[in-house]
Design an enzyme around this catalytic site. Structure first.
Site, PDB file in Angstrom:
ATOM      1  N   HIS A  19      40.839  31.451  44.429  1.00 46.15           N
ATOM      2  CA  HIS A  19      41.031  32.902  44.560  1.00 46.15           C
ATOM      3  C   HIS A  19      39.829  33.523  45.266  1.00 46.15           C
ATOM      4  O   HIS A  19      38.756  32.915  45.354  1.00 46.15           O
ATOM      5  CB  HIS A  19      41.207  33.535  43.181  1.00 46.15           C
ATOM      6  CG  HIS A  19      39.995  33.346  42.317  1.00 46.15           C
ATOM      7  ND1 HIS A  19      39.831  32.251  41.484  1.00 46.15           N
ATOM      8  CD2 HIS A  19      38.866  34.087  42.182  1.00 46.15           C
ATOM      9  CE1 HIS A  19      38.660  32.333  40.882  1.00 46.15           C
ATOM     10  NE2 HIS A  19      38.053  33.435  41.275  1.00 46.15           N
ATOM     11  N   HIS A  28      34.604  34.840  49.516  1.00 45.96           N
ATOM     12  CA  HIS A  28      34.576  33.383  49.544  1.00 45.96           C
ATOM     13  C   HIS A  28      35.600  32.838  48.552  1.00 45.96           C
ATOM     14  O   HIS A  28      36.117  33.573  47.710  1.00 45.96           O
ATOM     15  CB  HIS A  28      33.175  32.855  49.187  1.00 45.96           C
ATOM     16  CG  HIS A  28      32.810  33.101  47.759  1.00 45.96           C
ATOM     17  ND1 HIS A  28      32.335  34.322  47.303  1.00 45.96           N
ATOM     18  CD2 HIS A  28      32.886  32.293  46.650  1.00 45.96           C
ATOM     19  CE1 HIS A  28      32.123  34.247  45.999  1.00 45.96           C
ATOM     20  NE2 HIS A  28      32.449  33.038  45.574  1.00 45.96           N
TER      21      HIS A  28
END
Length: 198
Positions: A49, A132
């Site tokens: 995620h 990220h």
């Protein structure tokens, strides 16, 4: 504690998730590293995620307060188009894949999410957004692995995809014997235009 007992607190964050085809592209690149670096604590692919806001431990009763405002926000927000690209590490311990694409839209969505959370009276540490995807964590004594794997992924560039849903995610704290586990508490379509009533 039996399974029907509701926890007093829940560890919560708000995130986007890459679609399966984007994850599969990155898995193909990572597969050799799974074999050559088995001591890395690899995140489950289904848990990958992009965190927009980390809220930390919240009283379980606080979570429902967030749902309607986040649903309305998701409905009103155009979904950003993103891609997975390159790699790096935080402090030689956390291996990540970078995010490319509509980063201005991604930052705007994260800012709006954080505004909604504050407007609900939920306190949290407003950390700077560093988009990220966390892939793995190195064990003590094995810190060189992250830089080796990141170097091998430096040229990786995945195809663009549309972030279709905003996710409110709960997790265990990772301090127990097993890996960190995540579960969707709720998720809402981005850009649907279907605001919740009230």
């Amino acid at each position: 504690m039996n399974e029907e007992t509701r926890p007093a607190t829940v560890r919560v964050f708000i995130a986007l998730a890459p679609p399966d085809h984007a994850k599969e592209e990155l898995v193909r690149e990572l597969r050799p590293s799974y074999g050559t670096h088995p001591r890395m604590r690899w995140n489950r692919v289904e848990d990958w995620h992009i965190t927009l806001a980390f809220l930390g431990e919240l009283p379980a009763g606080t979570v429902p307060v967030l749902c309607r405002p986040l649903a309305d926000l998701a409905a009103a927000h155009e979904p950003p188009r993103l891609a997975l690209r390159g790699s790096g590490s935080f402090d030689d311990r956390v291996l990540w894949s970078g995010i490319d694409g509509d980063l201005d839209d991604l930052h705007a969505l994260a800012a709006d999410v954080r505004t909604v959370v504050r407007s609900c009276g939920v306190p949290f540490e407003d950390r700077p957004l560093r988009p990220h995807l966390t892939l793995a964590r190195a064990r003590r004594g094995d810190l060189s692995s992250t830089s080796e794997i990141a170097a091998g992924l430096a040229e990786f560039a995945g195809r663009r995809w549309t972030a279709e849903r905003l996710h409110l995610v709960g997790s265990n704290d990772g301090r127990g014997p097993g890996p960190i586990r995540y579960r969707d508490i709720e998720s809402w379509a981005l850009g649907s235009g279907e605001h919740g009533g009230a």
